[in-house]
Design a protein around this motif. Sequence first.
Motif, mmCIF file in Angstrom:
data_model
loop_
_atom_site.group_PDB
_atom_site.id
_atom_site.type_symbol
_atom_site.label_atom_id
_atom_site.label_comp_id
_atom_site.label_asym_id
_atom_site.label_seq_id
_atom_site.Cartn_x
_atom_site.Cartn_y
_atom_site.Cartn_z
ATOM 1 N N GLU A 28 1.128 -1.017 0.084
ATOM 2 C CA GLU A 28 -0.187 0.022 -0.199
ATOM 3 C C GLU A 28 1.153 1.291 -0.086
ATOM 4 N N SER A 29 1.921 1.279 0.604
ATOM 5 C CA SER A 29 2.801 2.357 0.928
ATOM 6 C C SER A 29 4.364 2.123 0.808
ATOM 7 N N TRP A 30 4.993 2.618 0.301
ATOM 8 C CA TRP A 30 6.674 2.638 1.097
ATOM 9 C C TRP A 30 7.066 3.448 1.500
ATOM 10 N N CYS A 31 6.657 4.467 2.000
ATOM 11 C CA CYS A 31 7.609 4.798 3.356
ATOM 12 C C CYS A 31 6.345 5.561 4.503
ATOM 13 N N SER A 32 6.759 5.792 5.964
ATOM 14 C CA SER A 32 5.818 5.752 6.922
ATOM 15 C C SER A 32 5.400 7.267 6.531
ATOM 16 N N ASP A 33 3.825 7.586 7.877
ATOM 17 C CA ASP A 33 3.476 8.999 7.607
ATOM 18 C C ASP A 33 4.230 9.591 7.459
ATOM 19 N N HIS A 34 4.998 9.769 7.713
ATOM 20 C CA HIS A 34 6.043 10.954 8.494
ATOM 21 C C HIS A 34 7.022 10.576 7.176
ATOM 22 N N ALA A 35 7.070 10.389 6.501
ATOM 23 C CA ALA A 35 7.933 9.821 5.117
ATOM 24 C C ALA A 35 9.766 9.556 6.087
ATOM 25 N N ARG A 36 9.697 9.532 6.943
ATOM 26 C CA ARG A 36 11.136 9.512 7.198
ATOM 27 C C ARG A 36 11.503 7.942 7.429
ATOM 28 N N VAL A 37 10.709 7.367 6.775
ATOM 29 C CA VAL A 37 11.709 5.547 6.558
ATOM 30 C C VAL A 37 10.873 5.088 5.193
ATOM 31 N N VAL A 38 11.421 4.966 4.285
ATOM 32 C CA VAL A 38 11.759 4.564 3.046
ATOM 33 C C VAL A 38 11.433 3.060 2.444
ATOM 34 N N VAL A 39 11.204 2.327 2.067
ATOM 35 C CA VAL A 39 11.501 1.759 0.791
ATOM 36 C C VAL A 39 11.845 1.646 -0.502
ATOM 37 N N LEU A 40 12.504 0.702 -1.205
ATOM 38 C CA LEU A 40 12.960 0.535 -2.257
ATOM 39 C C LEU A 40 13.669 -0.350 -2.681
ATOM 40 N N GLY A 41 13.585 -0.459 -3.887
ATOM 41 C CA GLY A 41 14.054 -1.954 -4.354
ATOM 42 C C GLY A 41 13.091 -2.933 -4.222
ATOM 43 N N ASP A 42 14.528 -4.536 -4.343
ATOM 44 C CA ASP A 42 13.686 -5.728 -3.803
ATOM 45 C C ASP A 42 12.788 -5.425 -2.098
ATOM 46 N N ALA A 43 13.132 -4.610 -1.645
ATOM 47 C CA ALA A 43 12.497 -4.806 0.000
ATOM 48 C C ALA A 43 10.800 -4.320 -0.054
ATOM 49 N N ALA A 44 10.844 -3.117 -1.578
ATOM 50 C CA ALA A 44 9.278 -2.473 -1.606
ATOM 51 C C ALA A 44 8.464 -3.235 -2.982
ATOM 52 N N HIS A 45 9.571 -4.333 -4.071
ATOM 53 C CA HIS A 45 8.501 -4.596 -5.105
ATOM 54 C C HIS A 45 9.285 -6.315 -5.940
ATOM 55 N N ALA A 46 9.369 -6.975 -5.260
ATOM 56 C CA ALA A 46 10.556 -8.041 -6.124
ATOM 57 C C ALA A 46 9.731 -8.425 -6.823
ATOM 58 N N ILE A 47 10.086 -9.196 -7.908
ATOM 59 C CA ILE A 47 8.884 -9.234 -8.972
ATOM 60 C C ILE A 47 9.814 -9.989 -9.531
ATOM 61 N N PRO A 48 8.697 -11.355 -10.397
ATOM 62 C CA PRO A 48 9.664 -12.732 -10.931
ATOM 63 C C PRO A 48 10.421 -12.705 -12.418
ATOM 64 N N PRO A 49 10.855 -12.640 -12.354
ATOM 65 C CA PRO A 49 11.744 -12.546 -13.247
ATOM 66 C C PRO A 49 11.897 -12.232 -15.348
ATOM 67 N N SER A 50 10.268 -13.156 -15.108
ATOM 68 C CA SER A 50 10.160 -13.608 -16.705
ATOM 69 C C SER A 50 10.507 -11.454 -17.897
ATOM 70 N N ALA A 51 10.907 -10.958 -16.974
ATOM 71 C CA ALA A 51 11.006 -9.090 -18.059
ATOM 72 C C ALA A 51 12.145 -9.509 -17.705
#
Length: 424
Positions: free
Chosen positions: A298-321
Motif C-alpha cells: 500500500e505504501s513504500w514510506c511511513s506517515d512522516h515519510a522518514r522511513v522508505v523502502v525501495l528496490g527488492d524490499a519494496a517490490h521484488a517481482i518475477p524474473p520473466s521480463a
Amino acid sequence: MSTIAIIGAGLSGLALALALHQQNIPCTLYESRSAPLNIGGAIMLSPNALRILDQLGVYARILPSGYTFSHLYFRTSDDHPLDSYEFGSIPKYNYPGVRIYRHILIEELTAMVHEANIPIHYHKKFSRVLNESDTSVTWEFADGTTASAAILVGADGIHSTVRKYLYPDLEPQFTNAVGVTAAIPTSQLALPPSLPSEEEEEKTYPLPVTILNPTHGAFVIAPQHPTGSECLIGRQKHSPSLTRQQWTSLLTDESKSWCLDFLRDNATSYPAIVQRAVSSISPESVNLWPFYIVPRLESWCSDHARVVVLGDAAHAIPPSAGQGVNQGVEDVFTFACVVSRCGFGGDGDEGKLQKGLKVWQKGRQARVDRVVELNGQINRRRMPKQPGEGSEGMEEGMEPFELEWLYQPDFREMVEGWLGAEGL
Ligand SMILES: Cc1cc2nc3c(=O)[nH]c(=O)nc-3n(C[C@H](O)[C@H](O)[C@H](O)COP(=O)(O)OP(=O)(O)OC[C@H]3O[C@@H](n4cnc5c(N)ncnc54)[C@H](O)[C@@H]3O)c2cc1C
Ligand SMILES: *[C@@H]1O[C@H](CO)[C@@H](O)[C@H](O)[C@H]1NC(C)=O
Ligand SMILES: *[C@@H]1O[C@H](CO)[C@@H](O)[C@H](O)[C@H]1NC(C)=O
C-alpha cells in the motif's frame, strides 16, 4: 542532521548513494555483510537502467566488462525458433542489453562511492526503528548502537528488515518456481559457426536462448564475459516450497548435488545443445534462485515519510521480463530527483517532502505494475500449445512486444511530470 541513511550496500543501495551525491545530498551506507557481496553469476541490464547508470557516470566504466546483445530468443523443445524478446537496441534506445557479472557491477559502484567520499559501514546490521518524528528517525543496529538521520532508506533486499517497521507481519511469497544456474565455457556448447548472411540464419544458433519444454521447464543459455567466452546455463521449473534455511542448505552443500541434479535431470528431453551444456559443470559456479515476490504494498514510506523502502524490499517481482535489478535502478534515481526537488535539507517544508514521496511511489508503482503485467503476458505467450492448437513455429500475427514505454523514458522528465501534475 540533513543526511540520508541507506540500509544495504547492494545494487540499489550503492546506486542510490551515487544518485543522492549527484543531487548534493549527503548520505551514509550501512551493510550487514563484512565486505561487498560477491555472489556468482551475471545480471542483465536494459536501456532504462543503462540510461540512468550513464547519467551517474557508471555506464562507461562497466561497458568494457559487459557482454552486449539485443534480443532474447525462445525455442521449442524440438529446437525450432518460437519467439524473440527485445532487451536493448542502440538505434532505438541508444543502449544495448548488457550482461555483467554482479560482483563487477558491485565493485565498480563501491569504488565510485569511495571516490565520492560517501561512508560505507560494513558489519552494521539494522535491527529496528526506535522512533520517528516530523524531521528525523532514530534506529538501532544489531550490535545495540543507535543512529539518526533525516530519512532512513531500506535498500535491504527481498527479506528486508526495514520493511518490518511498515509491515510487521508481511512475508515474501514463494511462487513455487526455482531457477538453478551455473557457468560453463562456451566452447563446451560446440556451437555452429555464425554465418553472416540472413538466409543462413537457420544454421546459426542465436543466443541468449531459452528452450521451453512443456514438461521439464525452461532451459536458458546466455553468454557472459565481454567476449562471450563463458555462458550462464540455467533451468527454471516448479519446485516444492522449502524454508529459507532449507534453500540455504541446498546451496551451501559443498557437492551441490541437489542443484546439479536439477540442472541435469531429463536433459535428453532437450536438444543436443542442452545435453552438451550439462555434460560438465563445476559446482563452484552453481547458484540457486527460489522465486519469491513481495505482495503489492500500500505504501513504500511511513506517515512522516522518514522511513522508505525501495528496490527488492519494496517490490521484488518475477524474473520473466528480466527487470528485477533494472526496476531498482529506476527507483533510486527518481527518488533522488524527487527528494532534491522537494527542497531536502533546505528550509524544510516537511509537507512538501511527504507529498513528493507519495507522488514518487505512485509513479513508480504504476511502472512496476506494468512490468508485472508484462511478465504475465510473456509467460502466457510461452505457454506450451496443446496438440492441434496450431503449429509450433513462430505464430502468424504474433506481434513483438511494444517496449518503448519501458526502455525509452528520460527519468528526469518523468519526475518533473509526476510533480507538475500535483502542483509541486
Ligand atoms: C541467484 C540470483 C540470480 C538473480 N539474477 C537476476 C538477473 O539476472 N536479473 C535481475 O534483474 N535480477 C536477478 N536477481 C534478482 C536481483 O538479485 C535483485 O532484484 C536485486 O539484487 C535487488 O537489489 P537490491 O539492492 O534491492 O537488494 P539486494 O541485492 O538483496 O541487496 C540488499 C543488501 O542489503 C543488505 N542487508 C540486508 N539486510 C540488512 C540489514 N538488516 N542491515 C544492513 N544490511 C542489510 C544485504 O546484505 C545486501 O547487500 C537474481 C537473484 C538471485 C538470488
Ligand atoms: C528517539 O530515541 C532516541 C534513543 O532512545 C532518543 O535519544 C531520542 O530523544 C528519541 N527521539 C524522540 C523524538 O523521541
Ligand atoms: C524427470 O522426468 C520425470 C518424468 O517426467 C519426472 O518425474 C522427474 O521429476 C523429472 N526430474 C526433474 C529433476 O525434473
